[in-house]
Write a protein that holds these residues in place. Structure first.
Motif, PDB file in Angstrom:
ATOM      1  N   SER A  19       0.214  -1.333   0.412  1.00 49.92           N
ATOM      2  CA  SER A  19       0.274  -0.133  -0.300  1.00 49.92           C
ATOM      3  C   SER A  19       0.683   1.699   0.160  1.00 49.92           C
ATOM      4  CB  SER A  19      -0.776   0.026   1.243  1.00 49.92           C
ATOM      5  OG  SER A  19      -0.219  -0.305   2.634  1.00 49.92           O
ATOM      6  N   GLU A  51      -2.197   5.461  10.703  1.00 50.52           N
ATOM      7  CA  GLU A  51      -2.465   4.099   9.834  1.00 50.52           C
ATOM      8  C   GLU A  51      -1.212   3.307   9.539  1.00 50.52           C
ATOM      9  OE1 GLU A  51      -3.182   5.614   6.322  1.00 50.52           O
ATOM     10  OE2 GLU A  51      -5.278   6.056   6.313  1.00 50.52           O
ATOM     11  N   ARG A  55       1.175   6.904   2.856  1.00 50.27           N
ATOM     12  CA  ARG A  55       0.701   6.289   1.581  1.00 50.27           C
ATOM     13  C   ARG A  55       1.301   6.729   0.444  1.00 50.27           C
ATOM     14  NH1 ARG A  55      -5.107   9.126   2.498  1.00 50.27           N
ATOM     15  NH2 ARG A  55      -5.646   8.495   5.198  1.00 50.27           N
ATOM     16  N   SER A 490      -5.985  11.545  -1.530  1.00 53.52           N
ATOM     17  CA  SER A 490      -5.689   9.979  -1.367  1.00 53.52           C
ATOM     18  C   SER A 490      -6.861  10.123  -0.390  1.00 53.52           C
ATOM     19  CB  SER A 490      -4.838  11.218  -0.183  1.00 53.52           C
ATOM     20  OG  SER A 490      -4.011  10.066   0.349  1.00 53.52           O
ATOM     21  N   PRO A 493      -6.039   3.585   2.926  1.00 56.24           N
ATOM     22  CA  PRO A 493      -5.996   2.187   1.900  1.00 56.24           C
ATOM     23  C   PRO A 493      -6.273   0.969   2.442  1.00 56.24           C
ATOM     24  CG  PRO A 493      -3.468   3.379   2.369  1.00 56.24           C
ATOM     25  CD  PRO A 493      -4.823   3.851   3.464  1.00 56.24           C
ATOM     26  N   GLY A 496      -4.854  -0.342   4.609  1.00 57.31           N
ATOM     27  CA  GLY A 496      -3.810   0.674   5.237  1.00 57.31           C
ATOM     28  C   GLY A 496      -4.086   0.757   7.196  1.00 57.31           C
TER      29      GLY A 496
END
Length: 511
Positions: A19, A51, A55, A490, A493, A496
């Motif tokens: 991810s 997370e 990302r 954005s 995920p 994520g």
């Protein structure tokens, strides 16, 4: 082979997690190409709060100069060491309270008070005056022993030793040793600019050789103005920063032009040494109070057991951090770094930058934030040597939101995009307004941005952008492209967020 430290554990790089994107968004690549900036000169991290991995991570481990974004490190250290309510108290002391009033001696101990403004300095001495002491005939001593003499000169960084941002901190320093001048265009084109000081210093004389012009105000409003500094008395050598030659009298000469459209502006100069600033400001303020002064002023130690005659308490640390980060105040940051060195069981007897740096590194390490590449120097980012990676800036920002008690306070100190501080008029896209709390940094060859923002799902993410190189100054469009990508594209995920983590949507941002 590079080492990654996902989750705080260093290990050989097995390749990026599925991810994590190691490709820049197309819009960001196009913006960099438009500015003729190679992608290799830029580091970018976008990492959602709570997370497990970023990302987006591009050149994330490359140490780069962050300019004023380095103030984020100082902000964390200050909040974690003291908490947001910390204050400093500056006091006037005397040997005996019952002694003959006005004959002194008087002492003021420098405690590294980062919020000692001219207004508070006047309030301090007003308390003395209100106690019936209207004539100061005894000696007054200023104790500067809390900070070791600096090895730096105000003109070390960029040969602009008279500018307010280059002031060197002292343990007892009033008004950040700066005289501020209001500058307003004339009523008609061709007229001189109207220029007056916020606080008058009898030792400083202004010579105004400016004029008002037509046209729009440039992005850097003062770009058409030039200044020159010289001693009032002839025969002095060329002076590049405040020194004793100017303390007997300084001439500030302003030349050039400013458009009418610029309105009233403010510009600061530091023309007197710290000792002369204290001397001149006290004499002026005491006279304004109605008192007379026939004593002497000097630098020297003041006994700590003298009783307190008058005192003034600084604003809380959180208010000072708001000033520091919203307005990118270098003197505040440098003073806080030295203050950190004087705090705790391992405190230095006289604070130095190196002792402050060591204290900050200990504070970071105690929280699991070990950044081997970090070069903090003065804590303000006013440095050619300062270094930190985008990944470690991101980890610092994440830690403040995920583990610190003061995450909200930390975020609140950062400028809001297109709303206040140094980012009041930063980006063209009106949709970005209020969605990002970011600290910016700019030096020659450096452009940086780091902080928090809301993604396409209205969740908080950390955003870091560092550009170092000859084209860095032209990367504003790339910064805006990154923020637009975060806002519009954005998202969290699918893999994520671990099952036991809770990611809450942010409240409605300021519109």
């Amino acid at each position: 082979m590079w080492l990654l430290a996902w989750g705080g554990l260093a290990c050989a790089d097995p390749g990026p997690p599925p991810s994590v994107s190691q490709e820049l968004p197309q819009t960001l690549r196009q913006a960099l190409a438009q500015a003729n900036v190679p992608a290799s000169e830029v580091s970018v991290v976008v990492w959602g709060v709570h997370e497990p991995q970023p990302r987006l991570a591009w050149e994330a481990q490359t140490p780069r100069n962050p300019a004023s974004v380095m103030k984020l490190v100082t902000t964390l250290a200050a909040l974690e060491n003291w908490g947001p309510a910390k204050t400093w108290r500056t006091e006037v002391r005397v040997p005996r309270l019952e002694a003959q009033r006005g004959q002194g001696p008087f002492g003021v101990i420098g405690v590294g008070d980062p919020g000692l403004t001219l207004e508070r300095w006047q309030e301090l001495w007003r308390q003395v005056y209100q106690q019936g002491i209207h004539q100061l005939s005894g000696p007054i001593r200023f104790d500067q022993e809390g900070f070791a003499p600096s090895a730096s000169s105000p003109d070390t960084f960029d040969q602009e030793g008279f500018r307010a941002y280059n002031v060197i901190p002292h343990a007892l320093q009033v008004g950040q040793q700066t005289q501020w001048w209001f500058i307003r265009p004339g009523e008609r084109v061709g007229e001189p600019l109207q220029i007056w000081p916020e606080f008058p210093f009898s030792r400083i004389e202004l010579r105004n050789r400016t004029r008002t012009v037509d046209g729009p105000c440039p992005a850097l409003w003062r770009s058409g103005l030039r200044y020159a500094i010289r001693a009032k008395f002839p025969g002095q050598a060329t002076i590049s920063h405040p020194d004793r030659h100017l303390d007997d009298g300084a001439i500030l000469e302003l030349t050039g032009t400013m458009p009418q459209a610029c309105g009233v502006q403010l510009m600061g100069f530091s023309l007197l040494t710290n000792a002369a600033y204290l001397d001149s400001s006290l004499r002026t303020l005491w006279h304004e109070l109605g008192g007379t002064f026939t004593g002497t002023l000097s630098q020297g130690p003041v006994p700590r057991d003298w009783p307190v005659l008058a005192s003034s308490e600084s604003p809380a640390l959180i208010e000072l951090l708001l000033q520091m980060n919203k307005n990118s105040n270098n003197v505040l940051a440098r003073t806080l770094l030295l203050d950190l060195a004087t705090d705790g069981p391992d405190a230095a007897s006289a604070a130095t930058e190196s002792a402050g740096q060591a204290k900050v590194l200990r504070i970071l390490a105690e929280r699991g934030l070990v950044f081997p590449e970090l070069v903090l120097e003065n804590g303000a980012g006013l440095s050619r040597k300062a270094r930190i990676s985008a990944e470690h800036l991101a980890r610092l920002l994440l830690w403040m939101q995920e583990k610190s008690l003061y995450g909200n306070e930390f975020m609140a100190t950062l400028p809001l995009v297109n709303v206040d501080g140094t980012l009041r008029h930063s980006f063209e896209d009106p949709q970005l307004r209020g969605r990002f709390h970011l600290k910016s940094g700019t030096l020659e060859g450096v452009k940086a941005l780091a902080g928090y923002g809301l993604d396409a799902q209205n969740h908080w993410v950390v955003v870091v952008f560092l550009a170092n190189g000859t084209g860095a100054g032209g990367t504003e469009v790339a910064q805006e492209a990154l923020l637009r990508w975060v806002y519009h594209e954005s998202k969290i995920p699918q893999s994520g967020v671990p099952p036991d983590a809770t990611v809450l949507p942010a409240p409605n941002p300021l519109r």
